[in-house]
Design an enzyme around this catalytic site. Structure first.
Site, short mmCIF file in Angstrom:
data_model
loop_
_atom_site.label_atom_id
_atom_site.label_comp_id
_atom_site.label_asym_id
_atom_site.label_seq_id
_atom_site.Cartn_x
_atom_site.Cartn_y
_atom_site.Cartn_z
CG LEU A 32 -2.36 -0.63 0.88
CD1 LEU A 32 -2.26 -2.11 0.67
CD2 LEU A 32 -3.38 -0.30 1.96
CE1 TYR A 120 -4.33 3.46 12.38
CE2 TYR A 120 -5.80 4.25 14.11
CZ TYR A 120 -5.49 3.33 13.13
OH TYR A 120 -6.32 2.26 12.91
P1 NDP Z 1 -3.25 -5.44 11.88
O1 NDP Z 1 -2.34 -4.46 12.51
O2 NDP Z 1 -3.51 -6.76 12.55
O3 NDP Z 1 -2.75 -5.76 10.41
C1 NDP Z 1 -2.41 -4.75 9.51
C2 NDP Z 1 -2.30 -5.39 8.15
O4 NDP Z 1 -1.95 -4.39 7.22
C3 NDP Z 1 -1.22 -6.48 8.09
O5 NDP Z 1 -1.68 -7.51 7.25
C4 NDP Z 1 -0.06 -5.73 7.46
O6 NDP Z 1 0.82 -6.55 6.75
C5 NDP Z 1 -0.82 -4.84 6.49
N1 NDP Z 1 0.01 -3.75 6.04
C6 NDP Z 1 0.61 -2.78 6.77
N2 NDP Z 1 1.32 -1.97 5.95
C7 NDP Z 1 1.15 -2.44 4.69
C8 NDP Z 1 1.63 -2.06 3.42
N3 NDP Z 1 2.44 -1.00 3.25
N4 NDP Z 1 1.24 -2.79 2.35
C9 NDP Z 1 0.45 -3.86 2.49
N5 NDP Z 1 -0.02 -4.29 3.65
C10 NDP Z 1 0.33 -3.58 4.74
O7 NDP Z 1 -4.61 -4.70 11.56
P2 NDP Z 1 -6.09 -5.05 12.04
O8 NDP Z 1 -6.57 -6.28 11.37
O9 NDP Z 1 -6.13 -4.93 13.53
O10 NDP Z 1 -6.85 -3.78 11.46
C11 NDP Z 1 -7.71 -3.87 10.35
C12 NDP Z 1 -8.32 -2.51 10.12
O11 NDP Z 1 -9.00 -2.08 11.28
C13 NDP Z 1 -7.33 -1.41 9.76
O12 NDP Z 1 -7.91 -0.59 8.79
C14 NDP Z 1 -7.21 -0.61 11.06
O13 NDP Z 1 -6.88 0.73 10.81
C15 NDP Z 1 -8.60 -0.76 11.61
N6 NDP Z 1 -8.70 -0.61 13.05
C16 NDP Z 1 -7.92 -1.38 13.88
C17 NDP Z 1 -8.01 -1.24 15.25
C18 NDP Z 1 -7.18 -2.09 16.16
O14 NDP Z 1 -7.38 -2.02 17.39
N7 NDP Z 1 -6.27 -2.92 15.66
C19 NDP Z 1 -8.94 -0.28 15.86
C20 NDP Z 1 -9.74 0.45 14.89
C21 NDP Z 1 -9.61 0.28 13.55
P3 NDP Z 1 2.26 -7.00 7.34
O15 NDP Z 1 2.01 -8.23 8.15
O16 NDP Z 1 3.06 -7.26 6.12
O17 NDP Z 1 2.77 -5.86 8.16
#
Ligand code: NDP
Length: 282
Positions: A32, A120
């Site tokens: 991304l 963020y």
């Molecule tokens: P995680 O932190 O568990 O996972 C993030 C994911 O994004 C991983 O698969 C990571 O891949 C991927 N990622 C990060 N950077 C990139 C990049 N440059 N290119 C491709 N992939 C990338 O996220 P969650 O499942 O917890 O969150 C899902 C959604 O929910 C997100 O939109 C988040 O903003 C939102 N959210 C999350 C909260 C929380 O408490 N976690 C609270 C509120 C909203 P890699 O393993 O390679 O790093």
């Protein structure tokens, strides 16, 4: 339905893959930080809908890396949503309670004006605005306090700390809705199906009920896990972090029920499922 998911290893992405037959792309296939490449993947795909479950989620680190966070959370979803709009397929995107500043006591409604208090939150708001103005059928699902049996999250941190401590200090003046990644994935799949069938999306809130503090959440984790830990409440001011956290993250989720028949999950029940998964080995 052919669902294209951005994100493979994250909490929600993992649950989407567990619950449905989706094509999930990891960072190695779709980075991304290269929004144009991600948009090209959508343009060249035969997907019926796209779900973006990838994001820059390191809330504190984003204070130092706001430009990168904004590309990943802002520019990439914007370009991806435009590509989905050009293909006339729905684009579903996950956002956060952190787009709000946390003032007051009332549950935030999807129509309330966002005003993020940290980098963020600002980066996620850029993404929301881009997705909304891309011109296609979109859904933005704002959620909060995500937990699951995998990845990094509060449940796993509390369980780990309880192995070496009898007492834990946990913030008790931030109030929100713990939400399981499995419940989010389930909601997204229901929405995707309805939207592929022609239903209009929009901005929705989805978080576990009832509202709780981090201390309440920790207490319930230890109760259900059968660990005798003394949880002592402390104010946010005693637990300083680089990124400011909103105090009020209560969210009004009623629109999602009205439009998609998706009920607000009870986080204690979802927690029990996650703990039994962890007990069974993840
Ligand atoms: P995680 O932190 O568990 O996972 C993030 C994911 O994004 C991983 O698969 C990571 O891949 C991927 N990622 C990060 N950077 C990139 C990049 N440059 N290119 C491709 N992939 C990338 O996220 P969650 O499942 O917890 O969150 C899902 C959604 O929910 C997100 O939109 C988040 O903003 C939102 N959210 C999350 C909260 C929380 O408490 N976690 C609270 C509120 C909203 P890699 O393993 O390679 O790093």
């Amino acid at each position: 339905m052919r669902l294209l998911v951005f994100g493979k290893t994250g909490q929600v992405a993992t649950e989407l893959q567990r619950q449905a037959d989706v094509l999930a792309l990891g960072r190695d296939e779709a980075d991304l930080s290269d929004p144009a490449a991600c948009a090209a993947i959508i343009r060249d795909s035969n997907a019926d809908a796209v779900i973006n479950a990838a994001a820059y989620t390191a809330v504190d680190k984003a204070e130092e890396e706001e430009a990168l966070a904004t590309v990943i959370n802002g520019d990439a979803p914007t370009e991806m949503a435009k590509a989905a709009a050009a293909r006339k397929i729905p684009f579903l995107h996950i956002s956060t309670d952190y787009v709000f500043d946390g003032k007051g006591q009332q549950p935030w409604k999807p129509t309330d004006a966002p005003s993020p208090a940290n980098a963020y939150g600002r980066s996620k708001l850029v993404g929301e605005e881009g997705v909304r103005s891309a011109g296609g059928n979109f859904a933005i699902l704002r959620t909060s306090w995500v937990f699951s049996s995998h990845g990094a999250n509060f449940v796993k941190t509390m369980l780990r700390l309880s192995e070496t401590r009898d007492t834990l200090q946990v913030v008790d003046d931030q109030i929100g809705g713990p939400t399981s990644a499995a419940d989010i994935a389930d909601a997204l799949l229901t929405m995707a199906k309805a939207m592929i069938g022609g239903q209009q999306g929009g901005v929705f809130h989805f978080s576990g009920a009832p509202a709780a503090s981090w201390k309440d959440f920790a207490t319930e984790i230890f109760l259900q896990a059968g660990r005798l830990i003394d949880v002592v409440g402390i104010p946010t001011t005693e637990f300083p972090t680089p990124a400011v956290r909103p105090l009020n993250s209560r969210m009004d989720c009623s629109d999602l029920d009205r439009q998609f028949g998706i009920r607000t999950p009870e986080w204690r029940l979802s927690l029990a499922r996650v703990l039994s998964e962890l007990e069974a080995g993840g």
